[in-house]
Motif scaffolding. Structure first.
Motif, PDB file in Angstrom:
ATOM      1  N   ARG A 109     -13.014 -35.952 -26.793  1.00 21.75           N
ATOM      2  CA  ARG A 109     -13.367 -34.810 -26.469  1.00 21.75           C
ATOM      3  C   ARG A 109     -14.715 -34.582 -26.695  1.00 21.75           C
ATOM      4  O   ARG A 109     -15.412 -35.005 -27.722  1.00 21.75           O
ATOM      5  CB  ARG A 109     -12.620 -33.503 -26.949  1.00 21.75           C
ATOM      6  CG  ARG A 109     -10.975 -33.550 -26.347  1.00 21.75           C
ATOM      7  CD  ARG A 109     -11.151 -32.743 -25.501  1.00 21.75           C
ATOM      8  NE  ARG A 109      -9.703 -32.990 -24.512  1.00 21.75           N
ATOM      9  CZ  ARG A 109      -9.404 -33.792 -23.696  1.00 21.75           C
ATOM     10  NH1 ARG A 109     -10.294 -34.716 -23.390  1.00 21.75           N
ATOM     11  NH2 ARG A 109      -8.242 -33.948 -22.964  1.00 21.75           N
ATOM     12  N   ASN A 110     -15.492 -33.456 -25.871  1.00 22.96           N
ATOM     13  CA  ASN A 110     -16.661 -33.091 -26.247  1.00 22.96           C
ATOM     14  C   ASN A 110     -17.902 -34.137 -26.018  1.00 22.96           C
ATOM     15  O   ASN A 110     -18.889 -33.905 -26.886  1.00 22.96           O
ATOM     16  CB  ASN A 110     -16.954 -32.394 -27.358  1.00 22.96           C
ATOM     17  CG  ASN A 110     -15.685 -31.132 -27.297  1.00 22.96           C
ATOM     18  OD1 ASN A 110     -15.531 -30.423 -26.553  1.00 22.96           O
ATOM     19  ND2 ASN A 110     -15.380 -31.033 -28.693  1.00 22.96           N
ATOM     20  N   ALA A 111     -17.702 -35.200 -25.378  1.00 24.10           N
ATOM     21  CA  ALA A 111     -18.688 -36.048 -25.155  1.00 24.10           C
ATOM     22  C   ALA A 111     -18.258 -37.049 -23.960  1.00 24.10           C
ATOM     23  O   ALA A 111     -17.387 -36.968 -23.352  1.00 24.10           O
ATOM     24  CB  ALA A 111     -18.847 -37.220 -26.370  1.00 24.10           C
ATOM     25  N   THR A 112     -19.269 -37.926 -23.716  1.00 24.50           N
ATOM     26  CA  THR A 112     -18.999 -38.875 -22.384  1.00 24.50           C
ATOM     27  C   THR A 112     -18.485 -40.308 -23.102  1.00 24.50           C
ATOM     28  O   THR A 112     -19.177 -40.825 -24.033  1.00 24.50           O
ATOM     29  CB  THR A 112     -20.254 -38.950 -21.492  1.00 24.50           C
ATOM     30  OG1 THR A 112     -20.614 -37.943 -21.081  1.00 24.50           O
ATOM     31  CG2 THR A 112     -19.942 -40.004 -20.210  1.00 24.50           C
ATOM     32  N   TYR A 113     -17.283 -40.867 -22.543  1.00 22.12           N
ATOM     33  CA  TYR A 113     -17.145 -42.183 -23.045  1.00 22.12           C
ATOM     34  C   TYR A 113     -16.708 -42.844 -21.914  1.00 22.12           C
ATOM     35  O   TYR A 113     -16.659 -42.552 -20.656  1.00 22.12           O
ATOM     36  CB  TYR A 113     -15.414 -41.913 -23.556  1.00 22.12           C
ATOM     37  CG  TYR A 113     -15.758 -41.205 -24.940  1.00 22.12           C
ATOM     38  CD1 TYR A 113     -15.627 -41.989 -25.992  1.00 22.12           C
ATOM     39  CD2 TYR A 113     -15.746 -39.747 -24.961  1.00 22.12           C
ATOM     40  CE1 TYR A 113     -15.947 -41.256 -27.373  1.00 22.12           C
ATOM     41  CE2 TYR A 113     -15.783 -39.138 -26.332  1.00 22.12           C
ATOM     42  CZ  TYR A 113     -15.884 -39.887 -27.444  1.00 22.12           C
ATOM     43  OH  TYR A 113     -15.967 -39.427 -28.680  1.00 22.12           O
ATOM     44  N   ARG A 114     -16.951 -44.348 -21.987  1.00 24.01           N
ATOM     45  CA  ARG A 114     -16.837 -45.302 -20.975  1.00 24.01           C
ATOM     46  C   ARG A 114     -16.088 -46.447 -21.720  1.00 24.01           C
ATOM     47  O   ARG A 114     -16.317 -47.063 -22.793  1.00 24.01           O
ATOM     48  CB  ARG A 114     -18.164 -45.945 -20.369  1.00 24.01           C
ATOM     49  CG  ARG A 114     -18.096 -46.443 -19.217  1.00 24.01           C
ATOM     50  CD  ARG A 114     -19.392 -46.201 -18.280  1.00 24.01           C
ATOM     51  NE  ARG A 114     -19.305 -44.922 -17.789  1.00 24.01           N
ATOM     52  CZ  ARG A 114     -20.467 -44.313 -17.131  1.00 24.01           C
ATOM     53  NH1 ARG A 114     -21.668 -44.935 -17.109  1.00 24.01           N
ATOM     54  NH2 ARG A 114     -20.487 -43.023 -16.874  1.00 24.01           N
ATOM     55  N   GLY A 115     -15.216 -47.160 -20.727  1.00 26.09           N
ATOM     56  CA  GLY A 115     -14.517 -48.512 -21.525  1.00 26.09           C
ATOM     57  C   GLY A 115     -14.988 -49.894 -20.792  1.00 26.09           C
ATOM     58  O   GLY A 115     -15.672 -49.713 -19.572  1.00 26.09           O
ATOM     59  N   PHE A 116     -15.424 -50.735 -21.840  1.00 26.99           N
ATOM     60  CA  PHE A 116     -15.776 -51.926 -21.265  1.00 26.99           C
ATOM     61  C   PHE A 116     -15.074 -53.019 -21.841  1.00 26.99           C
ATOM     62  O   PHE A 116     -14.449 -53.169 -22.974  1.00 26.99           O
ATOM     63  CB  PHE A 116     -17.482 -51.986 -22.204  1.00 26.99           C
ATOM     64  CG  PHE A 116     -18.452 -51.097 -21.393  1.00 26.99           C
ATOM     65  CD1 PHE A 116     -19.008 -51.461 -20.342  1.00 26.99           C
ATOM     66  CD2 PHE A 116     -18.621 -49.923 -22.027  1.00 26.99           C
ATOM     67  CE1 PHE A 116     -20.126 -50.701 -19.844  1.00 26.99           C
ATOM     68  CE2 PHE A 116     -19.349 -49.226 -21.565  1.00 26.99           C
ATOM     69  CZ  PHE A 116     -20.253 -49.471 -20.517  1.00 26.99           C
ATOM     70  N   GLN A 117     -14.843 -54.112 -21.113  1.00 21.14           N
ATOM     71  CA  GLN A 117     -14.006 -55.166 -21.426  1.00 21.14           C
ATOM     72  C   GLN A 117     -15.006 -56.116 -21.862  1.00 21.14           C
ATOM     73  O   GLN A 117     -15.972 -56.552 -21.569  1.00 21.14           O
ATOM     74  CB  GLN A 117     -13.405 -55.600 -20.019  1.00 21.14           C
ATOM     75  CG  GLN A 117     -12.320 -56.945 -20.358  1.00 21.14           C
ATOM     76  CD  GLN A 117     -11.549 -57.238 -19.226  1.00 21.14           C
ATOM     77  OE1 GLN A 117     -11.901 -57.315 -18.087  1.00 21.14           O
ATOM     78  NE2 GLN A 117     -10.100 -57.499 -19.309  1.00 21.14           N
ATOM     79  N   ILE A 118     -14.194 -56.683 -23.112  1.00 23.00           N
ATOM     80  CA  ILE A 118     -14.866 -57.857 -23.715  1.00 23.00           C
ATOM     81  C   ILE A 118     -14.780 -59.271 -23.143  1.00 23.00           C
ATOM     82  O   ILE A 118     -13.892 -59.721 -22.669  1.00 23.00           O
ATOM     83  CB  ILE A 118     -14.395 -58.012 -25.289  1.00 23.00           C
ATOM     84  CG1 ILE A 118     -14.274 -56.708 -26.060  1.00 23.00           C
ATOM     85  CG2 ILE A 118     -14.920 -59.253 -26.155  1.00 23.00           C
ATOM     86  CD1 ILE A 118     -15.796 -56.295 -26.745  1.00 23.00           C
ATOM     87  N   GLU A 119     -16.095 -59.907 -23.127  1.00 23.69           N
ATOM     88  CA  GLU A 119     -16.341 -61.182 -22.465  1.00 23.69           C
ATOM     89  C   GLU A 119     -16.599 -62.090 -23.430  1.00 23.69           C
ATOM     90  O   GLU A 119     -17.883 -61.742 -24.192  1.00 23.69           O
ATOM     91  CB  GLU A 119     -17.218 -61.043 -21.287  1.00 23.69           C
ATOM     92  CG  GLU A 119     -17.107 -62.332 -20.406  1.00 23.69           C
ATOM     93  CD  GLU A 119     -17.794 -62.099 -18.846  1.00 23.69           C
ATOM     94  OE1 GLU A 119     -17.608 -63.087 -18.215  1.00 23.69           O
ATOM     95  OE2 GLU A 119     -18.622 -61.249 -18.883  1.00 23.69           O
ATOM     96  N   GLY A 120     -16.148 -63.279 -23.455  1.00 26.58           N
ATOM     97  CA  GLY A 120     -16.720 -64.327 -24.520  1.00 26.58           C
ATOM     98  C   GLY A 120     -16.198 -63.943 -26.002  1.00 26.58           C
ATOM     99  O   GLY A 120     -15.399 -63.002 -26.339  1.00 26.58           O
ATOM    100  N   ASP A 121     -16.732 -65.016 -26.743  1.00 27.49           N
ATOM    101  CA  ASP A 121     -16.082 -65.157 -28.299  1.00 27.49           C
ATOM    102  C   ASP A 121     -17.175 -64.763 -29.270  1.00 27.49           C
ATOM    103  O   ASP A 121     -16.943 -64.849 -30.594  1.00 27.49           O
ATOM    104  CB  ASP A 121     -15.610 -66.474 -28.646  1.00 27.49           C
ATOM    105  CG  ASP A 121     -16.601 -67.588 -28.242  1.00 27.49           C
ATOM    106  OD1 ASP A 121     -17.932 -67.227 -28.013  1.00 27.49           O
ATOM    107  OD2 ASP A 121     -16.115 -68.735 -28.684  1.00 27.49           O
ATOM    108  N   SER A 122     -18.200 -64.073 -28.754  1.00 27.66           N
ATOM    109  CA  SER A 122     -19.126 -63.754 -29.783  1.00 27.66           C
ATOM    110  C   SER A 122     -18.987 -62.775 -30.754  1.00 27.66           C
ATOM    111  O   SER A 122     -19.719 -62.479 -31.853  1.00 27.66           O
ATOM    112  CB  SER A 122     -20.592 -63.414 -29.019  1.00 27.66           C
ATOM    113  OG  SER A 122     -20.619 -62.049 -28.499  1.00 27.66           O
ATOM    114  N   MET A 123     -17.899 -61.938 -30.602  1.00 26.67           N
ATOM    115  CA  MET A 123     -17.742 -60.720 -31.441  1.00 26.67           C
ATOM    116  C   MET A 123     -16.161 -60.721 -31.986  1.00 26.67           C
ATOM    117  O   MET A 123     -15.479 -60.284 -32.624  1.00 26.67           O
ATOM    118  CB  MET A 123     -17.712 -59.403 -30.609  1.00 26.67           C
ATOM    119  CG  MET A 123     -18.867 -59.118 -30.380  1.00 26.67           C
ATOM    120  SD  MET A 123     -20.299 -58.740 -31.602  1.00 26.67           S
ATOM    121  CE  MET A 123     -19.650 -57.219 -32.189  1.00 26.67           C
TER     122      MET A 123
END
Length: 255
Positions: free
Chosen positions: A131-145
């Motif tokens: 709530r009370n903020a802007t959110y966005r979803g991103f899909q992870i690509e690759g194994d760097s994390m």
């Protein structure tokens, strides 16, 4: 390859001439070897890096460059890393847009294009954390994390309006002019640069200029679909090893 008469080459040349650069000067500015002559003759194509540089240095809209928009310039404001477009549902509530791996490839070039966002899935999470903020979803690509963020998982990012708002050693989605990265962020003594660190130690940290960042999203949660495979878990493997060692010790104790 373009042809000397193709729209992107015509526009590329137009930007150079409007800014009174020779082919050699323009090449040096854009990080091209020798001269832009081969591009203007249609022998060398415009790479993504050149398109990104034209946007960063001259605010040239990539869609205008390729003849898909009449808007030549995009507002590239230094230091402002807040969302360039926010979408709402029928009740005027902000939704969470999902940017999958394929969409992430086009995201940096379409970051200000309202119509482009309408093709992406959007939804709402009725939880107080969103709530009370802007959110966005991103899909992870690759194994760097790895091990924390696996390929195919989704991270939910909360919009950050300036680099000053970002905290050291937190994970962020960093939208550059040519790519979307999920990294741990560390500020440097030189405030014009930041260090982006991978959790996977096989990857070296990246030192980047702050003015090369378009948007920053602070990761506050993730969606994972790997729950059916407990052997993925390092803790589970450690437990198995401990059990094997215990069995061996018991055997030797009995004998």
């Amino acid at each position: 390859m373009g042809t000397p008469g193709s729209i992107e080459i015509k526009h590329f040349k137009e930007v150079r001439e409007e800014n009174n650069f020779t082919q050699t000067e323009f090449a040096a500015l854009l990080g091209i070897k020798n001269s832009t002559a081969d591009i203007e003759r249609g022998r060398t194509k415009l790479s993504g890096k050149i398109v990104a540089e034209l946007l960063r240095q001259f605010a040239i809209n990539p869609l205008w460059l390729f003849g898909e928009s009449g808007q030549k310039y995009l507002k590239v404001s230094k230091g402002d890393v807040s969302p360039k477009v926010v979408t709402v549902d029928n009740a005027d509530n902000e939704n969470i847009i999902l940017v999958n791996q394929k969409a992430a490839a086009g995201y940096p070039h379409n970051v200000q294009d309202v119509e482009w966002y309408s093709q992406l899935p959007a939804f709402d999470i009725p939880l107080p954390e969103f709530r009370n903020a802007t959110y966005r979803g991103f899909q992870i690509e690759g194994d760097s994390m790895l091990p924390d963020y696996r390929p195919g998982e989704w991270v939910m990012g909360k919009a950050v309006s300036s680099i000053e708002e970002a905290s050291n050693n937190r994970v962020y989605v960093i939208v550059m002019y040519d790519s979307v990265l999920v990294k741990k962020l560390q500020k440097m003594p030189d405030s014009s640069k930041v260090l982006l660190i991978s959790l996977n130690e096989e990857y070296l940290p990246l030192e980047i200029n702050v003015h090369d960042i378009q948007e920053i999203w602070q990761v506050n949660s993730k969606l994972t679909f790997n729950l059916d495979n407990p052997s993925n878990s390092g803790l589970f493997q450690e437990l198995q090893q401990s059990m094997e060692e215990l069995k061996r010790e018991l055997k030797s104790f009995k004998s």
